[in-house]
Design an enzyme around this catalytic site. Structure first.
Site, PDB file in Angstrom:
ATOM      1  N   SER A 141      27.920  15.379  27.147  1.00 60.67           N
ATOM      2  CA  SER A 141      27.764  13.959  27.446  1.00 60.67           C
ATOM      3  C   SER A 141      26.336  13.519  27.189  1.00 60.67           C
ATOM      4  O   SER A 141      25.387  14.260  27.478  1.00 60.67           O
ATOM      5  CB  SER A 141      28.125  13.670  28.903  1.00 60.67           C
ATOM      6  OG  SER A 141      27.789  12.337  29.248  1.00 60.67           O
ATOM      7  N   TYR A 155      27.165  14.430  37.623  1.00 61.59           N
ATOM      8  CA  TYR A 155      27.816  14.547  36.322  1.00 61.59           C
ATOM      9  C   TYR A 155      26.836  15.040  35.265  1.00 61.59           C
ATOM     10  O   TYR A 155      27.158  15.931  34.466  1.00 61.59           O
ATOM     11  CB  TYR A 155      28.402  13.192  35.922  1.00 61.59           C
ATOM     12  CG  TYR A 155      29.115  13.196  34.599  1.00 61.59           C
ATOM     13  CD1 TYR A 155      30.343  13.834  34.453  1.00 61.59           C
ATOM     14  CD2 TYR A 155      28.574  12.554  33.493  1.00 61.59           C
ATOM     15  CE1 TYR A 155      31.009  13.834  33.235  1.00 61.59           C
ATOM     16  CE2 TYR A 155      29.230  12.548  32.277  1.00 61.59           C
ATOM     17  CZ  TYR A 155      30.439  13.188  32.152  1.00 61.59           C
ATOM     18  OH  TYR A 155      31.093  13.192  30.938  1.00 61.59           O
TER      19      TYR A 155
END
Length: 246
Positions: A141, A155
């Site tokens: 990501s 995250y």
């Protein structure tokens, strides 16, 4: 395009979004594809149907990536059904965000189980069946490199771990002719982060190109890394982020 003719690929979380796009692109390149899904059997079945309509074999396996035994069983089922495994794409992930005080122990456990432990477990199970030319590709990501909003710490931490895993496995598996790489998408138009969502204009504005990616654009890079032309690329982190981190 038959660069992957005769190969078998396993895509975790392959029923929707980037995972579905990757599964379909690998099939277009000639691979037979196994995909895992957690709960939406209908979506998984539709991806299987599209792969089979393209003339390739396909199989959907229900597997919660938080359960190591389920991932290992999915790998074993793929090999039992198709006789081999050449490409693993670690795509399944969870996106739990919020301020530190709002994230409980269960949130931390779930995030680390799916985003960190699962790629390691799936890779360990998959490479047992791979020979020269094997490919392990994980989906990271952009927020691991640039967290532009508050609440992304958990995250981002989980996705950052994939950088270390990729480098370590690349060194370990290189002598066996197996490459290991990490693809890092930027904002991508999926159900969980639609290009028409309430914050989409702001998010797109952080990119250099000013727009979201289509899942197929991420899948194209995965397909390249899975193919024979990418045999000399390993341990790499490949951004497909529209200039999000420049």
């Amino acid at each position: 395009m038959n660069r992957l003719e005769g190969n078998v690929a396993l895509v975790t979380g392959g029923s929707r979004g980037i995972g579905a796009a990757v599964a379909l692109r690998l099939a277009e390149e000639g691979a037979d594809v196994v995909l895992t899904y957690e709960s939406d059997a209908g979506a998984a079945a539709r991806v299987v149907q599209r792969i089979e309509a393209a003339g390739r074999r396909a199989l959907a396996v229900r597997a919660d990536s938080a359960r190591p035994e389920a991932l290992t069983a999915a790998v074993d089922e793929a090999v039992a059904r198709f006789g081999r495994l050449d490409v693993l794409v670690n795509n399944a992930g969870v996106f739990l965000v919020g301020p530190l005080d709002a994230l409980g122990a269960d949130d931390v456990e779930r995030t680390l189980a799916v985003n960190v432990r699962a790629p390691f477990v799936a890779s360990r199970a998959a490479v047992r069946h791979m020979g020269t030319g094997g490919r392990v590709i994980s989906i990271g990501s952009n927020v691991a490199e640039r967290a532009v909003f508050p609440g992304l710490a958990l995250y981002a931490m989980s996705k950052t771990a994939l950088v270390g895993m990729t480098k370590g496995l690349a060194r370990e598996l290189g002598p066996r002719g197996i490459t290991v790489n990490l693809v890092v998408p930027g904002p991508t138009d999926t159900d969980s982060n639609p290009a028409g969502g309430p914050d989409a204009e702001v998010i797109a504005g952080f990119t250099a190109v000013g727009r979201y990616a289509e899942p197929a654009e991420i899948a194209a890079t995965v397909a390249h890394l899975a193919g024979p032309e990418a045999a000399y690329i390993t341990g790499a982190t490949v951004p497909v982020d529209g200039g999000f981190t420049v």
